[in-house]
Design a protein around this motif. Structure first.
Motif, PDB file in Angstrom:
ATOM      1  N   ASP A 223       0.733  -1.053  -0.127  1.00 17.99           N
ATOM      2  CA  ASP A 223      -0.108  -0.024   0.061  1.00 17.99           C
ATOM      3  C   ASP A 223       0.841   1.208   0.093  1.00 17.99           C
ATOM      4  O   ASP A 223       0.355   2.302   0.380  1.00 17.99           O
ATOM      5  N   THR A 224       2.214   1.185  -0.651  1.00 18.30           N
ATOM      6  CA  THR A 224       2.998   2.276  -0.801  1.00 18.30           C
ATOM      7  C   THR A 224       3.596   2.669  -2.041  1.00 18.30           C
ATOM      8  O   THR A 224       4.130   1.602  -2.558  1.00 18.30           O
ATOM      9  N   LEU A 225       3.420   3.925  -2.367  1.00 20.43           N
ATOM     10  CA  LEU A 225       4.026   4.306  -3.775  1.00 20.43           C
ATOM     11  C   LEU A 225       4.931   5.205  -3.353  1.00 20.43           C
ATOM     12  O   LEU A 225       4.743   6.238  -2.736  1.00 20.43           O
ATOM     13  N   LYS A 226       5.922   5.067  -3.929  1.00 20.31           N
ATOM     14  CA  LYS A 226       7.277   5.993  -3.772  1.00 20.31           C
ATOM     15  C   LYS A 226       7.559   6.520  -5.049  1.00 20.31           C
ATOM     16  O   LYS A 226       7.590   5.808  -6.258  1.00 20.31           O
ATOM     17  N   VAL A 227       7.670   8.055  -5.238  1.00 29.58           N
ATOM     18  CA  VAL A 227       7.702   8.623  -6.402  1.00 29.58           C
ATOM     19  C   VAL A 227       9.197   9.385  -6.551  1.00 29.58           C
ATOM     20  O   VAL A 227       9.301  10.069  -5.528  1.00 29.58           O
ATOM     21  N   ASP A 228       9.911   9.157  -7.583  1.00 33.11           N
ATOM     22  CA  ASP A 228      11.086   9.532  -7.576  1.00 33.11           C
ATOM     23  C   ASP A 228      11.284  10.558  -8.933  1.00 33.11           C
ATOM     24  O   ASP A 228      11.664  10.199  -9.657  1.00 33.11           O
ATOM     25  N   PHE A 229      11.121  11.754  -8.658  1.00 32.14           N
ATOM     26  CA  PHE A 229      11.200  12.595  -9.805  1.00 32.14           C
ATOM     27  C   PHE A 229      12.497  12.742 -10.475  1.00 32.14           C
ATOM     28  O   PHE A 229      13.681  12.802  -9.653  1.00 32.14           O
ATOM     29  N   GLU A 230      12.764  12.834 -11.766  1.00 33.54           N
ATOM     30  CA  GLU A 230      14.025  12.929 -12.502  1.00 33.54           C
ATOM     31  C   GLU A 230      14.549  14.371 -12.064  1.00 33.54           C
ATOM     32  O   GLU A 230      15.808  14.464 -12.031  1.00 33.54           O
ATOM     33  N   LYS A 231      13.876  15.357 -12.102  1.00 35.29           N
ATOM     34  CA  LYS A 231      14.392  16.607 -11.600  1.00 35.29           C
ATOM     35  C   LYS A 231      14.808  16.639 -10.192  1.00 35.29           C
ATOM     36  O   LYS A 231      13.853  16.321  -9.563  1.00 35.29           O
ATOM     37  N   SER A 232      16.019  17.038  -9.914  1.00 38.27           N
ATOM     38  CA  SER A 232      16.407  17.136  -8.476  1.00 38.27           C
ATOM     39  C   SER A 232      15.826  18.153  -7.623  1.00 38.27           C
ATOM     40  O   SER A 232      15.569  18.213  -6.274  1.00 38.27           O
ATOM     41  N   ASN A 233      15.395  19.274  -8.210  1.00 35.95           N
ATOM     42  CA  ASN A 233      14.554  20.267  -7.413  1.00 35.95           C
ATOM     43  C   ASN A 233      13.340  20.016  -7.078  1.00 35.95           C
ATOM     44  O   ASN A 233      12.591  20.840  -6.539  1.00 35.95           O
ATOM     45  N   LEU A 234      12.653  18.808  -7.630  1.00 36.36           N
ATOM     46  CA  LEU A 234      11.250  18.542  -7.194  1.00 36.36           C
ATOM     47  C   LEU A 234      11.350  17.412  -6.060  1.00 36.36           C
ATOM     48  O   LEU A 234      12.336  16.618  -5.930  1.00 36.36           O
TER      49      LEU A 234
END
Length: 69
Positions: free
Chosen positions: A30-41
């Motif tokens: 039940d866990t979604l981890k989101v890793d944005f490509e842009k480091s400033n996000l």
């Protein structure tokens, strides 16, 4: 309007009216981890449920303020 789009291969995008932000994601139970490509996000972790192919995301109050929910 904000929309999250996901592929089966573990990538996706946050789509806004004027911009789109790519990310990689992991979904475990039940866990979604989101890793944005842009480091400033800001990378994020959500509690999720999937019912009939529809993903519902729950965010903390502090994350709501940052993401303008």
């Amino acid at each position: 309007m904000k929309a999250y789009r996901f592929t089966k291969s573990g990538s996706g995008a946050l789509v806004l009216p004027e911009h789109s932000y790519s990310f990689d994601y992991e979904l475990e139970e039940d866990t979604l981890k989101v890793d944005f490509e842009k480091s400033n996000l800001r990378d994020s972790t959500f509690k999720v449920s999937i019912v009939d192919g529809v993903i519902s995301l729950w965010v903390s109050e502090s994350l709501k303020a940052i993401m303008n929910f």
